[in-house]
Design a protein around this motif. Structure first.
Motif, PDB file in Angstrom:
ATOM      1  N   GLY A   1       0.801  -1.216   0.000  1.00 14.99           N
ATOM      2  CA  GLY A   1       0.000   0.000   0.000  1.00 14.99           C
ATOM      3  C   GLY A   1       0.834   1.265   0.000  1.00 14.99           C
ATOM      4  N   GLY A   2       2.167   1.118   0.008  1.00 14.34           N
ATOM      5  CA  GLY A   2       3.051   2.293   0.100  1.00 14.34           C
ATOM      6  C   GLY A   2       3.682   2.670  -1.237  1.00 14.34           C
ATOM      7  N   TRP A   3       4.269   3.850  -1.253  1.00 20.60           N
ATOM      8  CA  TRP A   3       4.920   4.385  -2.447  1.00 20.60           C
ATOM      9  C   TRP A   3       6.401   4.625  -2.170  1.00 20.60           C
ATOM     10  CZ3 TRP A   3       2.764   5.376  -7.225  1.00 20.60           C
ATOM     11  CH2 TRP A   3       1.363   5.264  -7.307  1.00 20.60           C
ATOM     12  N   SER A   4       7.235   4.363  -3.147  1.00 19.69           N
ATOM     13  CA  SER A   4       8.668   4.682  -3.023  1.00 19.69           C
ATOM     14  C   SER A   4       8.879   6.181  -3.243  1.00 19.69           C
ATOM     15  CB  SER A   4       9.462   3.917  -4.090  1.00 19.69           C
ATOM     16  OG  SER A   4       9.311   4.555  -5.345  1.00 19.69           O
ATOM     17  N   HIS A   5      10.103   6.639  -3.017  1.00 16.62           N
ATOM     18  CA  HIS A   5      10.465   8.003  -3.366  1.00 16.62           C
ATOM     19  C   HIS A   5      10.466   8.164  -4.893  1.00 16.62           C
ATOM     20  CE1 HIS A   5      11.528   9.204   0.644  1.00 16.62           C
ATOM     21  NE2 HIS A   5      12.254   8.121   0.803  1.00 16.62           N
ATOM     22  N   HIS A   6      10.474   9.415  -5.356  1.00 14.16           N
ATOM     23  CA  HIS A   6      10.566   9.682  -6.803  1.00 14.16           C
ATOM     24  C   HIS A   6      11.974   9.415  -7.330  1.00 14.16           C
ATOM     25  CE1 HIS A   6       6.728  11.831  -6.610  1.00 14.16           C
ATOM     26  NE2 HIS A   6       6.704  11.707  -7.919  1.00 14.16           N
ATOM     27  N   GLU A   7      12.975   9.647  -6.503  1.00 17.86           N
ATOM     28  CA  GLU A   7      14.352   9.578  -6.971  1.00 17.86           C
ATOM     29  C   GLU A   7      14.814   8.122  -7.024  1.00 17.86           C
ATOM     30  OE1 GLU A   7      13.283  11.576  -4.549  1.00 17.86           O
ATOM     31  OE2 GLU A   7      13.159  13.271  -5.947  1.00 17.86           O
ATOM     32  N   ASN A   8      14.729   7.509  -8.182  1.00 15.86           N
ATOM     33  CA  ASN A   8      15.219   6.153  -8.383  1.00 15.86           C
ATOM     34  C   ASN A   8      15.451   5.996  -9.882  1.00 15.86           C
ATOM     35  OD1 ASN A   8      12.823   4.852  -9.758  1.00 15.86           O
ATOM     36  ND2 ASN A   8      11.824   5.554  -7.886  1.00 15.86           N
ATOM     37  N   PRO A   9      16.095   4.916 -10.291  1.00 16.48           N
ATOM     38  CA  PRO A   9      16.469   4.809 -11.710  1.00 16.48           C
ATOM     39  C   PRO A   9      15.289   4.867 -12.690  1.00 16.48           C
ATOM     40  CG  PRO A   9      17.723   3.237 -10.421  1.00 16.48           C
ATOM     41  CD  PRO A   9      16.708   3.835  -9.496  1.00 16.48           C
ATOM     42  N   LEU A  10      14.073   4.561 -12.236  1.00 15.79           N
ATOM     43  CA  LEU A  10      12.925   4.623 -13.142  1.00 15.79           C
ATOM     44  C   LEU A  10      12.301   6.013 -13.180  1.00 15.79           C
ATOM     45  CD1 LEU A  10      11.245   1.151 -12.491  1.00 15.79           C
ATOM     46  CD2 LEU A  10      12.342   1.904 -14.605  1.00 15.79           C
ATOM     47  N   GLY A  11      12.759   6.900 -12.285  1.00 16.97           N
ATOM     48  CA  GLY A  11      12.339   8.290 -12.382  1.00 16.97           C
ATOM     49  C   GLY A  11      10.880   8.569 -12.082  1.00 16.97           C
ATOM     50  N   ARG A  12      10.263   7.766 -11.244  1.00 11.54           N
ATOM     51  CA  ARG A  12       8.865   8.011 -10.860  1.00 11.54           C
ATOM     52  C   ARG A  12       8.625   7.265  -9.554  1.00 11.54           C
ATOM     53  NH1 ARG A  12       7.287   3.628 -15.494  1.00 11.54           N
ATOM     54  NH2 ARG A  12       9.389   4.199 -16.098  1.00 11.54           N
TER      55      ARG A  12
END
Lengths: 302, 302, 302, 302, 302, 302
Positions: D283-294
């Motif tokens: 149910g959670g979201w990762s940060h925006h800053e990662n290699p997939l860019g979202r």
């Protein structure tokens, strides 16, 4: 229907039964329309076809796959020396005198005396003002017709007048900029040789720089014109393309510059839709090749 | 000046004499302003500073390098339990009731009975209509305030009304689309937890799809709604971002869809200018970091 | 080593043993160098650090991970009123008088009398010529130092002279353009307040338009200057950025305009390499953050 | 929980009550996790914080806004001389011997004797093969761990084996290419100094060229290796990035080259998702800053 | 060889000896092939050539510059009323019934009862299921043949099944999405008038939105379908183009959405290679103009 | 004028009076020129026209719309077996022997013995050196003529020699790289079959990789060649396209690599201007379709 046109894009094709026919585009002051001719084709068109020729035709209009066309019964070549080129140059159908008067009136109502004087000075330069009222707004993208620049300026003025009530702007600068942002087209384009074309000056400097230079030259004749107003006005003129890749050396950084760009863009793009779909019937689609770069739809009942 | 705010972006810096001071951004319903505090700094801020805290301050406004600031004399932390979060959420200063009435009136004047019924059905859904009148138009780009979506819808309506006289459009569809193009924001964003945020649904589907789905669900309750009108309306909704890279699965292909996109863009970008330069004094420049991606200028005498 | 600098980018960090140290960048007329200080840190820097301060330091240089650094033993804040800001502004190390003489000599050797007169008129305008010889070539990208524009102009002149033998060009126009393509920087930038900055005029119009306008204003004082030469020269000036996205409203369309752009680009990019690697030791790599946007290598034995 | 880690990205922040806490990232062989510490903070971390330090900690894991975290009760700095750097380098949790055996087995099953000999020659070069089985697949984008290149090669092999049944390909070339497309990483990266880094050779030539050169050097030892097979294999190696902007001098033009690129891309991007969401709760979201860019989503019940 | 075809792209050219010949493309259910005819050319083709015509030909195949061609001995026009258009529409050569059964079997094996019910509901809608099994996967890019969507769905299913073992995914959602990601093509395209074409609905809304809407309409008939599963499934459908510029309003943010996109891309691009090189002989190169935008190579011995 | 040519792009058009004429492009060793023929057209050209044919013509040159043209009086087809293809392949007009000598001399003057030996080794390989002196520099972009690579190498050498005095570079590496950066063209292109074409090797690996591989193979024969010099030289070769999107797997990171790229770019783009405007008269404009992608201007009096 019987009339004379400039015939362009002429080619011979075969229909689905294998019967050859002539396909061409007929242009006159009011615009252009596709035409086709079956039966005995004129000899000059049989082997190969001229890029461009003045013709007299007889025929009748009908609809084909959602687009208006003319089916020709007769077609006769006219000799170039027998026609007046300007009769075949697309020309606004609106009353140019009335449009010019609307602009002039807007100029007289400017509150800022410097902009009002500048406006009056420009309009009083008869050679310039005639050129402005005659010029096309572009070679082919939108308002590509005699009087097209005037039409575009009037539309932009009307929109600007409304927006001046919605946003905290310098009304006079917004109105002046909306009318004259494309003034450099007067020097960038020529329209006196039977076709719209770029001038050498236009190709080397572009209408953005030519427009700013033109307005600056009028300002130079007006003693006491405030330096900061000149700067803000020059900024409106050079930034109106909105982005550097479209030819503005700087992007809009004042609210007036931003709005002039947005108004210009709004009227130009809407004109592209309208002009592309002129001959498309309800429920039909335009070709993909047009300034908006996509097929456009004309709904059944709009 | 004495008031309470949500303090954000708090950091300790040293001035040009080497003296440390507190730099922070104070937010309340009316917007935000930069503030600085010299002298005895509150202990909680000395080592490192909280990302976000409710504070009560005393001080006075002054201008610094062309931007309005507040110089604080006193600052006191408030406990979260002692504040009402919604008092610190930026909120439109306009009369939301009057704005909503303007939209409702526009809905009643629609000539097309299907669109008028659809409009009425949506407005009659109290939960939806309240949400629409409360939602921000974006998380941060423009109109990021309670009632911001409503403000944006009203501006777009006003522009649409004028343009309907200039261009050959389906006036009712243009007006409906101008008001409701961003309706999906109601589900894409949340604004009930002391901040504007994206919902999970909003991140997974986006306001473009959510808006089309929402309007379609109301249409499903209206027997006899013409299929082709539904198609044209859906097209307006899904194409209003103008280009695929901005999240529209198709680009505008009807004149109403094109104009809704251009109006939305015009109002959004102008709002970015206005909101970015709120605290910039005449003759000053904003920071580079803002939704328009360039420093913006507020002329001396505009 | 004992000297005074402008200290920028100052922060306190901990080393791998956990011991805190001061990290800062020291700037003076000759450029900049990274410095570090362990041991008893100056009190003003302990909590937080000033963005920018004049300091007197003692220390010695050493190499760290392939980059030259200064290890400080002592550091003392200077009061702004005790320093002359211009002593800390990066300044060319070359003899500006000799560079100016080289340009002037090139001007005297122009065969085209109109360009020669124009050149002489510009050089005779003392205020302008002093500004040209003092201006930086950019705020930070390359040749960002007092006299930098002069250095860049001389380099471009030298390259142009060689290329005039290789290609079928109008030698005089190429040489004039190579020297003066960036002349608008004189108005776009200011360098008299202890730092390089953009002027309001520079941000609103940009050096491309300002440069063309400046040269045009000198031409206006020269009766008989051929219109077509003015057009070709204006084209060289407005197109020298090479592409519209870099701020040229038109791309180069004559061979002189194309070469001026290519020469400008060649010298600018090479300067970026040289300036970025100034303190990098043989076998070392620069940081990624520099105008070329990639880490740069200084080979062991080059 | 009690363990030792490499602590990175350490900073002191204040919580919503204004209480300061330590925020840091703990890295060991198994990966990384965020941690926080309230209460009496270790003195070394109070003023400013070390970029990177070996620490021993006590604490317990909990969930915060959908992400797993460790709340620390105790933290103690370790001296660099008391730790083995390789114990803190992220390392695959899979059995490297088994993975290598899977590749070796695939090599033995190649039908094409030239590719089989080449494979055997490479695997027999113990120094090379050990390096291949130890190298990370990237510095930070995906599979950035000791043994990561091996993991990636095995995944690509498995996918290739299935696709060889679906499409009309040269099965042996596809399998060889899927295993060894990234072989240049062995020289582009280093992993023996407590961190993953680019070598000077890697930065100057890149893994695409280094890989082709490496395989070519083995082929040079194999008399009779067909020239056209070498050409097709070299093409697979240099084109595997798929597009020139990603560093392939030519785009894939054979079906094997196209598939190797698509398989590489599929496994790399899926690994980016998996690695980015390791500590994200359902149910959670990762940060925006990662290699997939979202921001990436981990559904409730997946 | 003697057979009938749809002849397209017909033109008359001269060979290197100056002898005229007919060049045309012959299309039937199995695909297309280039053909040439020397000698006495049919009269209908002499002046100009029909865009498209049904023909009966005699001739024999040979290889020309690495591409298979047909050299015609005789050619006769067929009257449109004498042919069945569908006999000349490219059609899969695979057994559509078997492919459909493979999909149906996969649906029955779904563990998640909601997805299994949804699958069964869709398959049970005979009109829909027939259309799905008949539709092309695209107008021209890949699998542009009757049954092409079915072929593509089966390939994607097969790849998905393998990947479900490699990565931590919701197997059922991955399989459902792999089969039905392109389901909107059923409404976006038409294939019942002798050619593949876009529908008006398809051009205005696109297959991405139409697909999500279609699946949602089936879900609406299934009471108890979990809202969060619907959200995740809708996300898979609207994000499968991978990037907004390719028409997905949101990019994939769950692992299932990411994998469906990557599988779709892998099968589509590989099909582009295979279809482009169908008639290219070993050692030959295709034309540049194809969906992959580069000449493609068919190795000598692959 | 009476001469033989390779006639290409032949079509029949009608003039403004409707009279048909033959339009064609005549190519021989010295370049190409447009030609037209009125009156009795050769029978072979009447229906449709050959893509390419050897012809003997009589006529005279004149200027048309600012471009030089030939008006033909007579035209006769030659049989392919009666011509030598190489007589019609564009070929440098410069003395190839003298150009080669200039390069050889530069090689002998290299101070670095390893580079000097490498240079001598390459020049001593007669087959290679003959190919280098014969190859075109490109298929069509610039210097597309026999000996074009040699011309380009000499120009780059001359520029490099001057720049070596302006910037702090390794002079020998710069000179070597300027001469041989495009050496891979020798294998990428073929010019022995009456036309310039890409080889299969050239399309699969590209001249960037082929050039580095070629130079590396010569280095392998030179014991004691320093590894780091080889690395720096390989870097110059693989990075000379400047950006990854133009086919360099890494961008230039040393000053020599950067300068070689800038010199290559400068000479290539200037050649594009010169070659595009060869037949344009003073005051005229070229077509838009040329390697620089814009109409180019030849001033009246340049």
């Amino acid at each position: 229907m019987r009339a004379s046109f400039l015939a362009t894009e002429t080619t011979v094709r075969n229909d689905s039964r294998g019967v050859p026919y002539l396909s061409l585009k007929l242009v006159d002051r009011t615009g252009s329309v596709d035409a086709r001719m079956w039966g005995k084709l004129p000899e000059e068109f049989l082997n190969e076809t001229p890029a461009q020729a003045y013709v007299e035709v007889e025929g009748h209009t009908h609809e084909y796959r959602g687009t208006l066309q003319i089916k020709l019964d007769r077609l006769r070549l006219l000799r170039p020396e027998d026609v007046s080129e300007e009769d075949y140059l697309p020309t606004t159908e609106l009353d140019r005198r009335a449009l010019a008067a609307e602009l002039e009136h807007a100029g007289q109502e400017l509150q800022n005396e410097h902009l009002r004087n500048l406006f009056e000075t420009m309009v009083s330069d008869e050679e310039f003002w005639n050129a402005f009222c005659e010029a096309p707004a572009a070679k082919s993208m939108h308002h590509a017709r005699v009087g097209g620049l005037l039409e575009h300026a009037v539309n932009c003025l009307r929109i600007a007048r409304e927006l001046a009530d919605l946003y905290p702007v310098d009304r006079d600068l917004l109105i002046f900029g909306s009318i004259f942002h494309d003034v450099g087209k007067v020097h960038e384009l020529s329209w006196d040789k039977g076709a719209f074309a770029y001038t050498t000056e236009g190709r080397l400097l572009g209408h953005v720089v030519l427009g700013e230079r033109l307005v600056s030259s009028y300002i130079a004749t007006l003693p006491g014109f405030p330096e900061d107003l000149r700067l803000r006005l020059s900024h409106v003129l050079i930034s109106h393309q909105g982005e550097t890749e479209y030819g503005s050396p700087e992007r809009p950084k004042t609210i007036e510059a931003l709005l002039v760009h947005l108004i210009d863009n709004l009227d130009a793009r809407t004109a592209m839709y309208v002009e592309t779909t002129t001959n498309v019937s309800p429920g039909g689609w335009s070709h993909h090749e047009n300034p908006l770069g996509r097929a456009l739809y004309v709904p059944e009942d709009s």
